[in-house]
Design an enzyme around this catalytic site. Structure first.
Site, PDB file in Angstrom:
ATOM      1  CG  ASP A  34      -3.075  -5.632  -1.162  1.00  0.00           C
ATOM      2  OD1 ASP A  34      -2.173  -5.612  -0.138  1.00  0.00           O
ATOM      3  OD2 ASP A  34      -3.569  -4.876  -2.047  1.00  0.00           O
ATOM      4  CE  LYS A  90      -3.629  -9.294  -8.068  1.00  0.00           C
ATOM      5  NZ  LYS A  90      -3.603  -8.082  -9.008  1.00  0.00           N
ATOM      6  CG  MET A 144       5.416  -3.331  -8.847  1.00  0.00           C
ATOM      7  SD  MET A 144       3.875  -3.205  -9.650  1.00  0.00           S
ATOM      8  CE  MET A 144       3.900  -1.205  -9.804  1.00  0.00           C
TER       9      MET A 144
HETATM   10  N1  SAH Z   1       0.505   0.861  -3.095  1.00  0.00           N
HETATM   11  C1  SAH Z   1       1.929   0.624  -2.888  1.00  0.00           C
HETATM   12  C2  SAH Z   1       2.757  -0.002  -4.115  1.00  0.00           C
HETATM   13  C3  SAH Z   1       2.170  -1.198  -4.647  1.00  0.00           C
HETATM   14  S1  SAH Z   1       2.983  -1.877  -5.831  1.00  0.00           S
HETATM   15  C4  SAH Z   1       2.917   1.794  -2.053  1.00  0.00           C
HETATM   16  O1  SAH Z   1       2.190   2.828  -2.217  1.00  0.00           O
HETATM   17  O2  SAH Z   1       3.671   1.380  -1.589  1.00  0.00           O
HETATM   18  C5  SAH Z   1       4.002  -2.921  -5.344  1.00  0.00           C
HETATM   19  C6  SAH Z   1       5.399  -2.474  -5.295  1.00  0.00           C
HETATM   20  O3  SAH Z   1       5.559  -1.530  -4.159  1.00  0.00           O
HETATM   21  C7  SAH Z   1       6.344  -3.727  -4.900  1.00  0.00           C
HETATM   22  O4  SAH Z   1       6.600  -4.399  -6.047  1.00  0.00           O
HETATM   23  C8  SAH Z   1       7.685  -2.797  -4.420  1.00  0.00           C
HETATM   24  O5  SAH Z   1       8.147  -2.336  -5.585  1.00  0.00           O
HETATM   25  C9  SAH Z   1       6.909  -1.808  -3.609  1.00  0.00           C
HETATM   26  N2  SAH Z   1       6.934  -2.057  -2.165  1.00  0.00           N
HETATM   27  C10 SAH Z   1       5.750  -2.347  -1.315  1.00  0.00           C
HETATM   28  N3  SAH Z   1       6.103  -2.530  -0.469  1.00  0.00           N
HETATM   29  C11 SAH Z   1       7.407  -2.687  -0.326  1.00  0.00           C
HETATM   30  C12 SAH Z   1       8.362  -2.503   0.939  1.00  0.00           C
HETATM   31  N4  SAH Z   1       8.095  -2.880   2.169  1.00  0.00           N
HETATM   32  N5  SAH Z   1       9.675  -2.535   0.563  1.00  0.00           N
HETATM   33  C13 SAH Z   1      10.149  -2.244  -0.764  1.00  0.00           C
HETATM   34  N6  SAH Z   1       9.234  -1.900  -1.575  1.00  0.00           N
HETATM   35  C14 SAH Z   1       7.831  -2.339  -1.346  1.00  0.00           C
END
Ligand code: SAH
Length: 536
Positions: A41, A62, A189
């Protein structure tokens, strides 16, 4: 220990880490290497797909411009692929079970009787602050750290990343009166809902002066950090134009960034640099620039393929007629070395075929390729990596007339080496070992960055990449390159750049990659600070 073998019909839910491809786990990578199908994704680094070059890559992320699958469709896809006997890796950003709906996918697999395993990943709430110089716990400040989703079910909500609407389905399960008492919070998020989040926390008694930071695209070269207080953060983030994906961290540990900001303070951080190259070349230049913090956009301009006509090589290496004069083999690029290695291998030959011959090369990278791939120490590596200097060096040795020179190089190459050696009485055989052809187009990411005026530098390491890059850019190339600095590896490349009416900003002192990087560094980056601080 769990085995790292991925069986057919199995799904591995693998955490890709937060963005920096180096942050995937060893097991995650090993499983990826075995996958037949990778379902990935938006937040999983696409660079990781290189570890599964032959697998089917299915993007189910998405993003606004692309049609996206629903969660049910993704579940069905995983089941279908596994049932058809594929080894499936479901690559998810961060950790699969942290706000990643990995739990739902695992449930669906279990229900369908599909064997699965889970490889945790480094989650964004730990990694993004770490790369912004913010440790999420510290003995002096907090003994707990809480992960929270800013995407609540409180009201109809439009996810900023996905633009999909989630209907109101019941009340929030966040108890703000409890959360407001905790010492360190990370919100996923939550960029769009920051005004509501910060307001609720203040309403429920959290000190409005609590340090707070939002980190966008954490751990990637696009990382941006906005530091403020609980009271001012929402506005500061909005002013800085920071959007998803971002993590917001609220707590005293944010202050440690003042001393611990290591990632964003690297010398080329914030600089977007285009590296033009051939498709197959492993790019030492990219690696060096990335290590200094640059955001590298690779622009492969030519594809390299072996010359299908093997007659001249067969004559040299496979004929029983022995040479009358002592031979000098000349390599002018690592591509030539690579194809000769492949040629020798496919004919069950090895380095001994070259025994007794002199080896001369142009450039340190070519010399290294001779060492690495042929296990031979080259005899002649002139200081300057140009054909003229090699010709001079060979001529100065005084035995040109007594040698047979075999050039192993590209189909189209400058004639100067052949001419000079012949003039000096040498016998020269020019063998086109490989062919080059223009790629159909430049990567979309690069064209988008140019259009958005986000490219700071373009580096050119050969005349042919200049010509190819410009012909791929098209007629209005000058318009597209307005404001972009050009770094040239040496005088000949510079001549070609000038022939297109462009002027290099820097020309590297020596014609090698190390010196090219140095000249970009020395020019000074002149970049704006990546930290946005609101006015008090
Ligand atoms: N499973 C993922 C989270 C998925 S939800 C994890 O463990 O990190 C998606 C959210 O994760 C985004 O909206 C943001 O808030 C955060 N996120 C994911 N990658 C990021 C990044 N490189 N920098 C900042 N926020 C990130």
């Amino acid at each position: 220990m769990l085995s790292d073998i991925l069986k057919p019909g199995t799904v591995a839910l693998v955490g890709a880490g937060p963005g920096d491809p180096g942050l995937i786990t060893l097991r995650g990578m090993r499983l990826l290497e075995q996958a037949d199908t990778v379902v990935y994704d938006y937040l999983a680094s696409p660079k990781l797909l290189r570890y599964a070059p032959t697998a089917q890559h299915l993007f189910v992320g998405k993003i606004a411009s692309r049609h996206s699958l629903t969660q049910d469709q993704i579940n069905a896809l995983l089941i279908e692929k596994a049932q058809s006997g594929h080894k499936v890796v479901r690559l998810k950003g961060g950790d699969p079970f942290v706000f990643g709906r990995g739990g739902e996918e695992a449930e669906a697999l279990r229900q369908a009787g599909i064997p699965f395993l889970v490889v945790p990943g480094i989650t964004a709430a730990i990694a993004a602050p770490a790369y912004a110089g913010i440790p999420v716990t510290h003995r002096d400040f907090n003994s707990s750290f809480t992960l929270i989703t800013g995407h609540e079910k409180e009201q109809a909500y439009q996810d900023p990343e996905t633009l999909t609407r989630t209907p109101a389905t019941g009340a929030s399960d966040l108890d703000w009166s409890v959360i407001a008492k905790l010492p360190c919070l990370a919100f996923y998020m939550g960029v769009k809902s920051l005004p509501r989040i910060t307001e609720k926390l203040i309403q429920h008694g959290m000190d409005p002066q609590t340090p707070a930071a939002t980190v966008q695209w954490g751990t990637t070269p696009r990382q941006r950090t906005c530091v403020a207080t609980l009271q001012t953060l929402a506005k500061a983030v909005q002013q800085a134009g920071i959007g998803a994906p971002a993590i917001t961290i609220i707590g005293k540990v944010v202050n440690l960034r003042q001393t611990l900001n290591w990632f964003e303070s690297r010398p080329l951080f914030g600089q977007t640099i285009v590296v033009t190259r051939t498709r197959d070349q492993a790019s030492e230049l990219s690696v060096r620039l990335e290590a200094l913090g640059a955001h590298v956009l690779e622009a492969p301009t030519i594809e390299v393929t072996p010359n299908p006509d093997l007659t001249p090589l067969n004559r040299i290496f496979c004929s029983s007629v022995s040479a009358t004069l002592p031979r000098t083999f000349i390599f002018t690029s690592s591509n030539g070395v690579r194809f000769i290695r492949d040629y020798l291998r496919s004919n069950r030959l090895d380095a001994r075929t070259l025994a007794g011959s002199q080896i001369a090369v142009i450039g340190q990278a070519t010399a290294q390729a001779v060492r690495d791939w042929l296990c031979i120490e080259p005899d002649i590596v002139p200081e300057r990596a140009v054909a003229e200097t090699l010709a001079e060096t060979l001529i100065e040795r005084g035995d040109v007339a007594q040698r047979h020179f075999v050039l192993l190089r590209a189909e189209i190459a400058r004639p100067v080496l052949v001419e000079r050696l012949r003039q000096a009485g040498g016998t020269v055989e020019d063998i086109p070992v490989y062919q080059t052809r223009l790629v159909p187009q430049l990567p979309a990411e690069l064209l988008d960055a140019l259009a958005a005026r986000q490219v700071h530098w373009i580096s050119f390491t050969s005349s042919s990449t200049v010509q190819n890059f410009i012909s791929l850019l098209g007629n209005n190339y000058q318009e597209k390159l307005v404001g972009v600095r050009i770094a040239s590896i040496g005088p000949i490349t510079t001549q070609t750049i000038r022939s297109f009416g462009l002027e290099p900003t820097v020309v590297s002192e020596k014609a090698d990659v190390v010196s090219l990087v140095q000249s970009i560094l020395e020019y000074g980056t002149g970049r704006a600070s990546t930290t946005t601080r609101p006015n008090p």
